[in-house]
Design a protein around this motif. Structure first.
Motif, PDB file in Angstrom:
ATOM      1  N   LYS A 115       0.833  -1.206   0.000  1.00  0.00           N
ATOM      2  CA  LYS A 115       0.000   0.000   0.000  1.00  0.00           C
ATOM      3  C   LYS A 115       0.866   1.254   0.000  1.00  0.00           C
ATOM      4  O   LYS A 115       0.590   2.219  -0.700  1.00  0.00           O
TER       5      LYS A 115
ATOM      6  N   ILE B   3       1.062   6.442   0.657  1.00  0.00           N
ATOM      7  CA  ILE B   3       0.986   7.139   1.941  1.00  0.00           C
ATOM      8  C   ILE B   3       1.922   8.335   1.961  1.00  0.00           C
ATOM      9  O   ILE B   3       1.857   9.150   2.864  1.00  0.00           O
TER      10      ILE B   3
ATOM     11  N   ARG C 176      -1.788  12.321   4.501  1.00  0.00           N
ATOM     12  CA  ARG C 176      -1.935  10.889   4.200  1.00  0.00           C
ATOM     13  C   ARG C 176      -1.002  10.043   5.056  1.00  0.00           C
ATOM     14  O   ARG C 176      -1.375   8.978   5.529  1.00  0.00           O
TER      15      ARG C 176
ATOM     16  N   LYS D  70      -2.341   9.791   8.591  1.00  0.00           N
ATOM     17  CA  LYS D  70      -3.496   8.880   8.628  1.00  0.00           C
ATOM     18  C   LYS D  70      -3.033   7.426   8.618  1.00  0.00           C
ATOM     19  O   LYS D  70      -3.586   6.590   9.342  1.00  0.00           O
ATOM     20  N   GLU D  71      -2.035   7.118   7.805  1.00  0.00           N
ATOM     21  CA  GLU D  71      -1.532   5.743   7.745  1.00  0.00           C
ATOM     22  C   GLU D  71      -0.839   5.359   9.048  1.00  0.00           C
ATOM     23  O   GLU D  71      -1.013   4.244   9.548  1.00  0.00           O
TER      24      GLU D  71
ATOM     25  N   ASN E 260      -1.494   6.520  12.015  1.00  0.00           N
ATOM     26  CA  ASN E 260      -2.572   6.335  12.987  1.00  0.00           C
ATOM     27  C   ASN E 260      -3.351   5.044  12.737  1.00  0.00           C
ATOM     28  O   ASN E 260      -3.760   4.370  13.681  1.00  0.00           O
ATOM     29  N   ARG E 261      -3.554   4.700  11.477  1.00  0.00           N
ATOM     30  CA  ARG E 261      -4.266   3.460  11.136  1.00  0.00           C
ATOM     31  C   ARG E 261      -3.485   2.254  11.630  1.00  0.00           C
ATOM     32  O   ARG E 261      -4.044   1.345  12.249  1.00  0.00           O
ATOM     33  N   GLN E 262      -2.187   2.252  11.375  1.00  0.00           N
ATOM     34  CA  GLN E 262      -1.367   1.130  11.806  1.00  0.00           C
ATOM     35  C   GLN E 262      -1.322   1.036  13.331  1.00  0.00           C
ATOM     36  O   GLN E 262      -1.375  -0.058  13.894  1.00  0.00           O
ATOM     37  N   GLN E 263      -1.247   2.172  13.994  1.00  0.00           N
ATOM     38  CA  GLN E 263      -1.236   2.159  15.456  1.00  0.00           C
ATOM     39  C   GLN E 263      -2.574   1.637  15.987  1.00  0.00           C
ATOM     40  O   GLN E 263      -2.601   0.824  16.911  1.00  0.00           O
ATOM     41  N   ALA E 264      -3.671   2.074  15.414  1.00  0.00           N
ATOM     42  CA  ALA E 264      -4.989   1.610  15.852  1.00  0.00           C
ATOM     43  C   ALA E 264      -5.151   0.112  15.631  1.00  0.00           C
ATOM     44  O   ALA E 264      -5.701  -0.588  16.483  1.00  0.00           O
ATOM     45  N   ASN E 265      -4.662  -0.394  14.485  1.00  0.00           N
ATOM     46  CA  ASN E 265      -4.739  -1.831  14.231  1.00  0.00           C
ATOM     47  C   ASN E 265      -3.941  -2.620  15.257  1.00  0.00           C
ATOM     48  O   ASN E 265      -4.341  -3.691  15.680  1.00  0.00           O
TER      49      ASN E 265
ATOM     50  N   LYS F 280      -5.841  -2.858  18.542  1.00  0.00           N
ATOM     51  CA  LYS F 280      -6.996  -3.760  18.489  1.00  0.00           C
ATOM     52  C   LYS F 280      -6.600  -5.196  18.798  1.00  0.00           C
ATOM     53  O   LYS F 280      -7.442  -5.992  19.197  1.00  0.00           O
TER      54      LYS F 280
END
Length: 94
Positions: free
Chosen positions: A65, A73, A79, A82-83, A85-90, A93
């Motif tokens: 990606k 990214i 961008r 955002k990426e 933060n997305r990886q940190q959130a994943n 989880k």
């Protein structure tokens, strides 16, 4: 991680020769219109890896990606943040 954080990291790791005074959250990080050279981009990625390690996760900027020209990214600090933060959130989880 906010776009401003990405910009501040860039300013910290890049040479003073780079023209980063006018960079904003939508400025391109790669390509012909970017004010960042390839070494600056590598330094940014390493700094983001270190920041992620401090936060307890692994930031993968080498993924398919990340390297895709259509969804890169590296299009802008927005961008990239955002990426990150997305990886940190994943990670959180799991």
């Amino acid at each position: 991680m906010e776009p401003e954080d990405i910009i501040n990291i860039l300013k910290d790791v890049c040479d003073t020769n780079d023209n980063l005074n006018e960079i904003n959250e939508d400025s391109p990080l790669v390509g012909g219109n970017s004010n960042i050279d390839s070494m600056g981009l590598v330094k940014l990625c390493i700094a983001l890896e270190e920041k992620a390690n401090d936060l307890g996760f692994e930031f993968d900027w080498t993924s398919e990606k990340a390297m895709s020209s259509m969804n890169s990214i590296f299009r802008s600090p927005m961008r990239l943040s955002k990426e990150f933060n997305r990886q940190q959130a994943n990670f959180l989880k799991k």
